[in-house]
Motif scaffolding. Sequence first.
Motif, PDB file in Angstrom:
ATOM      1  N   SER A  18       0.857  -1.189   0.000  1.00  0.00           N
ATOM      2  CA  SER A  18       0.000   0.000   0.000  1.00  0.00           C
ATOM      3  C   SER A  18       0.889   1.233   0.000  1.00  0.00           C
ATOM      4  CB  SER A  18      -0.870   0.028   1.251  1.00  0.00           C
ATOM      5  OG  SER A  18      -1.737  -1.061   1.269  1.00  0.00           O
ATOM      6  N   LEU A  19       0.685   2.076  -0.975  1.00  0.00           N
ATOM      7  CA  LEU A  19       1.441   3.319  -1.046  1.00  0.00           C
ATOM      8  C   LEU A  19       0.569   4.480  -0.611  1.00  0.00           C
ATOM      9  CD1 LEU A  19       3.270   3.008  -4.486  1.00  0.00           C
ATOM     10  CD2 LEU A  19       4.287   2.853  -2.233  1.00  0.00           C
ATOM     11  N   PRO A  20       1.147   5.468   0.052  1.00  0.00           N
ATOM     12  CA  PRO A  20       0.376   6.672   0.353  1.00  0.00           C
ATOM     13  C   PRO A  20      -0.006   7.365  -0.955  1.00  0.00           C
ATOM     14  CG  PRO A  20       2.610   6.809   1.276  1.00  0.00           C
ATOM     15  CD  PRO A  20       2.497   5.506   0.572  1.00  0.00           C
ATOM     16  N   SER A  21      -1.104   8.079  -0.953  1.00  0.00           N
ATOM     17  CA  SER A  21      -1.584   8.722  -2.180  1.00  0.00           C
ATOM     18  C   SER A  21      -0.545   9.679  -2.773  1.00  0.00           C
ATOM     19  CB  SER A  21      -2.901   9.451  -1.928  1.00  0.00           C
ATOM     20  OG  SER A  21      -2.742  10.405  -0.905  1.00  0.00           O
ATOM     21  N   SER A  22       0.313  10.250  -1.923  1.00  0.00           N
ATOM     22  CA  SER A  22       1.330  11.187  -2.420  1.00  0.00           C
ATOM     23  C   SER A  22       2.379  10.503  -3.298  1.00  0.00           C
ATOM     24  CB  SER A  22       2.011  11.901  -1.257  1.00  0.00           C
ATOM     25  OG  SER A  22       2.650  10.952  -0.418  1.00  0.00           O
ATOM     26  N   LEU A  23       2.492   9.168  -3.229  1.00  0.00           N
ATOM     27  CA  LEU A  23       3.482   8.446  -4.039  1.00  0.00           C
ATOM     28  C   LEU A  23       2.880   7.742  -5.248  1.00  0.00           C
ATOM     29  CD1 LEU A  23       5.686   6.822  -1.257  1.00  0.00           C
ATOM     30  CD2 LEU A  23       6.206   8.820  -2.643  1.00  0.00           C
ATOM     31  N   ARG A  24       1.558   7.776  -5.365  1.00  0.00           N
ATOM     32  CA  ARG A  24       0.918   7.087  -6.494  1.00  0.00           C
ATOM     33  C   ARG A  24       1.181   7.831  -7.787  1.00  0.00           C
ATOM     34  NH1 ARG A  24      -4.280   6.017  -2.968  1.00  0.00           N
ATOM     35  NH2 ARG A  24      -3.468   4.248  -1.805  1.00  0.00           N
TER      36      ARG A  24
END
Length: 76
Positions: A18-24
Motif C-alpha cells: 500500500s502506497l500513500p496517495s502522495s506516491l501514487r
Amino acid sequence: MECIRQTIGSNKLDGIISLPSSLRNKKVEIIILPMNNANNLDEEKPKRQLGFAKGAEIPDSFFEPLSEEELQAWGM
C-alpha cells in the motif's frame, strides 16, 4: 551485504504494497535488503524481561498519574 536498488513506476507496486496517495503515479525507488532470519517473519517475538529486576513485579500504582506536588518537583 547484497542488496537490490531499482527505480520503477509506483503503479507496478499496486497489489503488492500500500502506497500513500502522495506516491501514487510517480517514480519510486525500491531497495531490498536481506533480513537476518526470513523464516521467522510470522512468529511472535517473546516478551522481553528486565534482567536487572528478575522476579520483581511492577505494582499497578506505578501507572497512576503523579500528584501535583511530584509534577512540580519535575518542573512540569
